[in-house]
Design a protein around this motif. Structure first.
Motif, PDB file in Angstrom:
ATOM      1  N   ASN A   7       0.815  -1.206   0.000  1.00  0.00           N
ATOM      2  CA  ASN A   7       0.000   0.000   0.000  1.00  0.00           C
ATOM      3  C   ASN A   7       0.856   1.267   0.000  1.00  0.00           C
ATOM      4  O   ASN A   7       0.450   2.292  -0.538  1.00  0.00           O
ATOM      5  CB  ASN A   7      -0.915  -0.006   1.235  1.00  0.00           C
ATOM      6  CG  ASN A   7      -1.799   1.229   1.313  1.00  0.00           C
ATOM      7  OD1 ASN A   7      -2.620   1.459   0.428  1.00  0.00           O
ATOM      8  ND2 ASN A   7      -1.631   2.025   2.347  1.00  0.00           N
ATOM      9  N   THR A  57      -7.796  -2.267  -5.597  1.00  0.00           N
ATOM     10  CA  THR A  57      -8.730  -2.132  -4.468  1.00  0.00           C
ATOM     11  C   THR A  57      -9.250  -3.480  -3.989  1.00  0.00           C
ATOM     12  O   THR A  57      -9.554  -3.632  -2.804  1.00  0.00           O
ATOM     13  CB  THR A  57      -9.913  -1.239  -4.861  1.00  0.00           C
ATOM     14  OG1 THR A  57     -10.528  -1.774  -6.052  1.00  0.00           O
ATOM     15  CG2 THR A  57      -9.445   0.185  -5.124  1.00  0.00           C
ATOM     16  N   GLN A 111      -7.674  -2.039   0.783  1.00  0.00           N
ATOM     17  CA  GLN A 111      -7.959  -0.611   0.861  1.00  0.00           C
ATOM     18  C   GLN A 111      -7.567  -0.146   2.258  1.00  0.00           C
ATOM     19  O   GLN A 111      -7.926  -0.777   3.250  1.00  0.00           O
ATOM     20  CB  GLN A 111      -9.444  -0.346   0.606  1.00  0.00           C
ATOM     21  CG  GLN A 111      -9.942  -0.847  -0.746  1.00  0.00           C
ATOM     22  CD  GLN A 111     -11.464  -0.857  -0.829  1.00  0.00           C
ATOM     23  OE1 GLN A 111     -12.123  -0.017  -0.245  1.00  0.00           O
ATOM     24  NE2 GLN A 111     -12.006  -1.826  -1.558  1.00  0.00           N
TER      25      GLN A 111
END
Length: 489
Positions: A313, A321, A325
């Motif tokens: 990330n 996604t 997330q």
């Protein structure tokens, strides 16, 4: 030429702590154990030079109590590299890909220990490098970079060098305790870290207006310094889930009771000495036969999965996604969200307004966590028993070598092994699954000091086993002849 011949020049020359020659007196063992414990506490308070602590982010989060390190210190990595290396070796050994006989072949024992150290070094790099150079987990202090004139990259390199040294130090500290002390270093460090959190959760005092410890809070409630809500619903919520922490106290005491009881549940196989008439004993097959240490491997595997998610990330590669997330550094959706274990009441008590997550998503997470912990606990328990010489074959050989036998059966290792196969495999699976279930339930209900349920479970069980080992050491100290029977001479 096989891989063993090719790797032997490297693996056999790995630095190692020398084994003691002969028996180590009990007092000296306690001295080594206490000394390493003091060194551990000292190193957890040595902050990383060049680190901008104000903006640093703990990558391990709730797994910190299990990995036994300290955020922002030289022991940033804790026992993580050791545990991850053990996972790799357990899987390779379970699949019989190594071809090492660590029970009977001294050469293979040396190669195995060397391979473990090499893997620990690899894991230090694989964990430490992304932690320092990817994202903002261990940011460099710009003032230090300017004053030293080495730039941000130079300070980050200095930070990595410090945590790498810490990772190597904790490896050899563990080896010193295992060879010269009582118990294992990994277990000792977990006890030390969790105990700090428990003591803080019970006694930390920040003034009656903002207490966080259980006892100061209740002193504030009794003396009226802390006002309780008038509504019965809010009052019960405050007492049990809020400042009162009664549910956390009940869970903590329940875990203590269940683990101590489970440690005492056992099947005792009678033994008698083949040559000494009247000399009898019992071989206990405990309900938690593989101990709770395999649970460290399961939780560490989960920690590494979440570690990978946060690194992806924060990296330039980006992440789709559906995979994950993140909001404020915390996973809120995608595959990594469903794989994230339930860590506290705020992760699942939607009916009390502690989380805004969808009940269906919560149910899926709880189910995945239960399956992961129960199945993983059983699988790693089997691997642990087989690779640590606790399986039926190794146990039978140990009993045979000690001069003992099972009454009514021929004194033959194969016969003893068949008897052991009636109990050890089944108890290993049941015990591993039970520990996994307890760990999830403890996490869901919460504990004193915000200790993870797995951390508390490990601490209680390791402390209990440490007590048993100390009692055994004292017994052998008083009766030296028993050292031959226990194989400690």
């Amino acid at each position: 030429m096989g891989w063993k011949d090719a790797a032997e020049p490297v693996l056999s020359r790995m630095p190692a702590v020398a084994r003691p020659e002969g028996h180590v007196p009990f007092r000296r063992k306690l001295g080594w154990t206490g000394g390493i414990l003091v060194l551990y506490f000292f190193l957890t308070n040595v902050t990383l030079f060049g680190l901008d602590a104000a903006t640093a982010n703990d990558l391990f989060g709730q797994f910190r109590s299990i990995l036994a390190g300290q955020q922002g210190s030289v022991l940033q990595l804790g026992i993580g590299p050791i545990v991850t290396a053990s996972i790799v070796l357990q899987l390779l050994g379970g699949a019989d890909l190594l071809g090492l006989d660590t029970d009977n072949n001294p050469r293979d024992q040396v190669l195995y220990q060397g391979l473990q150290k090499l893997l620990v070094g690899v894991m230090i790099c694989l964990t430490g490098l992304p932690m320092v150079f990817a994202g903002n987990f261990l940011p460099a202090d710009q003032a230090v970079a300017t004053s030293l004139g080495i730039g941000t990259f130079g300070v980050r390199s200095l930070i990595f060098a410090q945590i790498a040294v810490g990772g190597v130090l904790i490896l050899f500290m563990d080896e010193i305790v295992s060879k010269w002390g009582v118990g294992s270093g990994v277990g000792l460090f977990i006890i030390a870290g969790v105990s700090q959190q428990l003591v803080g959760g019970l006694f930390s005092w920040q003034g009656l207006g903002g207490t966080s410890g259980l006892f100061p809070t209740w002193i504030g409630i009794v003396t009226g310094a802390i006002e309780l809500p008038a509504s019965p619903r809010d009052l019960l919520s405050t007492i049990f889930l809020g400042q009162g922490q009664l549910l956390a106290l009940i869970t903590t005491l329940l875990i203590f009771g269940i683990v101590v009881y489970a440690e005492s549940v056992r099947v005792e196989i009678p033994l008698s000495h083949a040559r000494v008439k009247g000399a009898r004993g019992r071989f206990p097959v405990k309900l938690i036969y593989a101990s709770v240490l395999p649970m460290i491997l399961v939780r560490a595997l989960q920690a590494n999965i979440q570690f990978l998610g946060r690194i992806l990330n924060n990296s330039w590669v980006g992440m789709p996604t559906w995979l994950g997330q993140y909001t404020g550094g915390q996973v809120t959706g995608g595959l990594f969200y469903y794989l994230a274990p339930i860590q506290s009441r705020s992760d699942w008590m939607w009916f009390l307004g502690l989380t805004s997550a969808d009940p269906l998503d919560i149910a899926i997470r709880v189910l995945i966590d239960l399956v992961f912990m129960i199945v993983g606990g059983a699988v790693f328990a089997i691997f642990w028993v087989e690779t640590t010489g606790m399986g039926p074959e190794s146990t039978a050989r140990q009993i045979q070598n000690s001069g003992m036998q099972i009454p009514g059966f021929r004194r033959n290792p194969q016969v003893i092994e068949k008897v052991m196969e009636r109990y050890i495999p089944q108890v290993t699976v049941i015990g591993g699954a039970l520990v996994g279930l307890l760990a999830v339930m403890a996490n869901m209900l919460g504990t004193i000091g915000a200790v993870s349920g797995t951390g508390l479970l490990l601490t209680v069980s390791i402390t209990y086993k440490l007590y048993e080992e100390i009692a055994e050491e004292q017994l052998m100290e008083m009766h030296p002849m028993m050292r031959n029977m226990f194989g400690s001479e």
